[in-house]
Write a protein that holds these residues in place. Structure first.
Motif, PDB file in Angstrom:
ATOM      1  N   ASP A  12      30.610  42.043  46.126  1.00 38.52           N
ATOM      2  CA  ASP A  12      30.921  43.000  45.159  1.00 38.52           C
ATOM      3  C   ASP A  12      32.330  42.724  44.456  1.00 38.52           C
ATOM      4  O   ASP A  12      33.235  42.781  45.046  1.00 38.52           O
ATOM      5  CB  ASP A  12      30.870  44.427  45.567  1.00 38.52           C
ATOM      6  CG  ASP A  12      30.886  45.608  44.736  1.00 38.52           C
ATOM      7  OD1 ASP A  12      31.406  45.175  43.383  1.00 38.52           O
ATOM      8  OD2 ASP A  12      30.807  46.982  44.965  1.00 38.52           O
ATOM      9  N   GLU A  14      34.081  44.361  42.732  1.00 37.64           N
ATOM     10  CA  GLU A  14      34.997  45.605  42.739  1.00 37.64           C
ATOM     11  C   GLU A  14      35.820  45.661  44.108  1.00 37.64           C
ATOM     12  O   GLU A  14      36.729  46.436  44.278  1.00 37.64           O
ATOM     13  CB  GLU A  14      34.330  46.767  42.505  1.00 37.64           C
ATOM     14  CG  GLU A  14      33.858  46.934  40.929  1.00 37.64           C
ATOM     15  CD  GLU A  14      33.274  48.400  40.628  1.00 37.64           C
ATOM     16  OE1 GLU A  14      33.216  49.276  41.321  1.00 37.64           O
ATOM     17  OE2 GLU A  14      32.852  48.339  39.411  1.00 37.64           O
ATOM     18  N   ARG A  21      43.033  39.406  43.063  1.00 32.10           N
ATOM     19  CA  ARG A  21      42.600  39.575  41.390  1.00 32.10           C
ATOM     20  C   ARG A  21      43.799  38.779  40.609  1.00 32.10           C
ATOM     21  O   ARG A  21      43.681  37.822  39.705  1.00 32.10           O
ATOM     22  CB  ARG A  21      42.188  40.690  40.870  1.00 32.10           C
ATOM     23  CG  ARG A  21      41.770  40.635  39.729  1.00 32.10           C
ATOM     24  CD  ARG A  21      41.243  41.777  39.097  1.00 32.10           C
ATOM     25  NE  ARG A  21      40.212  42.084  39.974  1.00 32.10           N
ATOM     26  CZ  ARG A  21      38.916  41.874  39.601  1.00 32.10           C
ATOM     27  NH1 ARG A  21      38.729  41.038  38.540  1.00 32.10           N
ATOM     28  NH2 ARG A  21      37.765  41.883  40.404  1.00 32.10           N
TER      29      ARG A  21
END
Length: 241
Positions: A12, A14, A21
Motif C-alpha cells: 500500500d 500510503e 518518500r
C-alpha cells in the motif's frame, strides 16, 4: 558517500514512511526488486529505475558504486522492512569494502500489515512473544519449527506459502491440529486475501484460495484474543509512579 536502503512497506503506497518518500523523490537512481515490487508502484518518482531481479550481488553493488561515486543519490528499495529476510547485510558489507556507507530507512513489514488487516494482536498477557521465521528450503537447512512450537510463542512464518502442509504437520504434531492460524496474502494490496483456519485446514485452504507466494502465515492462540486485562491498563502502573 552513501546509499539509502528504503523499506517500501507491504504494498500500500500510503504505508510508505514520510522519510522514505522524501528520499525517493530526490533519488537519481532507484533500484527495486521487480519480482516483488512492480515498477508502476514507483511511477511517481522521477529517478532512473533499475529492476534488480536476476542481478547478482556484485552487479547490484557495482551499479550502486558507479552512481554514488559520481555524486548521484541512490535508493535501494526493498519490500517490507529491509531487516527481515532482506539479504541486507551482504549488500551493506560489500559496499563498506568499497568505502560506501549506508543509511537504512525502515518500512512497515508485511508481518504487521497482516496482523492489522486481520484485526488481531500478535501477543497477549500470556504470550511470551513472537517468532518470525521461515521454513527450511534451498537456502535453509533446518528451521526448528518443532522446537519453536513447544514455546508459548506466536509463530509468524514468511516465505512459506508453498510449504503449508509441511508447516502444519511440523507444528501440529506439537501443538495439535486444532491450533488456530491465519493467512494474509499480499497484505495491504488491492488484491489482498485473508482467512482464519486451523492447522488441520491450512494446506487445503491455501490450495482452495490458490495462494502460492507473498503470504504471511500466523499460528497461535493469540489470534483468538483474550478475556482478561493486561497490566498495562490496570491502573497500577500509574499508582506506582
Amino acid at each position: 558517500m552513501k546509499v539509502y536502503f528504503i523499506g517500501f512497506g507491504p504494498g500500500d503506497p500510503e504505508l510508505l514512511t514520510v522519510k522514505a518518500r522524501k528520499i525517493l523523490e530526490r533519488a537519481d537512481l532507484i533500484i527495486y526488486p521487480g519480482s516483488i515490487i512492480e515498477e508502476g508502484a514507483l511511477r511517481e518518482f522521477k529517478g532512473e529505475k533499475v529492476n534488480s531481479h536476476g542481478m547478482s550481488l556484485e552487479e547490484i553493488v557495482d551499479l550502486i558504486e558507479r552512481y554514488v561515486k559520481s555524486g548521484k543519490i541512490v535508493a535501494r528499495v526493498q519490500s517490507g522492512d529491509p531487516s527481515i529476510f532482506g539479504a541486507l547485510w551482504e549488500q551493506v558489507r560489500e559496499l563498506k569494502k568499497r568505502g560506501i556507507d549506508s543509511e537504512i530507512v525502515p518500512g512497515v513489514s508485511s508481518v504487521f500489515s497482516a496482523s492489522a488487516s486481520l484485526g488481531v494482536e500478535l501477543t497477549s498477557p500470556e504470550t511470551v512473544g513472537v517468532a518470525i521465521v521461515r521454513p527450511k528450503g534451498k537456502t535453509l537447512r533446518e528451521d526448528h519449527l518443532d522446537e519453536l512450537a513447544k514455546l508459548p510463542l506466536t509463530l509468524v512464518i514468511l516465505l512459506g506459502a508453498d510449504k503449508a502442509d509441511y508447516i502444519a504437520e511440523k507444528v501440529g504434531r506439537v501443538r495439535g491440529f486444532e491450533e488456530p492460524c491465519a493467512v494474509v496474502y499480499k497484505a495491504s494490496r488491492k488484491d489482498e486475501k485473508k482467512f482464519f483456519c486451523t492447522l488441520k485446514e491450512l494446506g487445503a485452504r491455501m490450495r482452495e484460495e490458490n495462494i502460492r507466494g507473498t503470504a504471511v502465515i500466523i499460528i497461535g492462540k493469540s489470534l483468538l484474543g483474550y478475556e482478561g486485562r493486561s497490566h498495562l491498563y490496570s491502573g497500577s502502573l500509574l499508582r506506582e509512579r
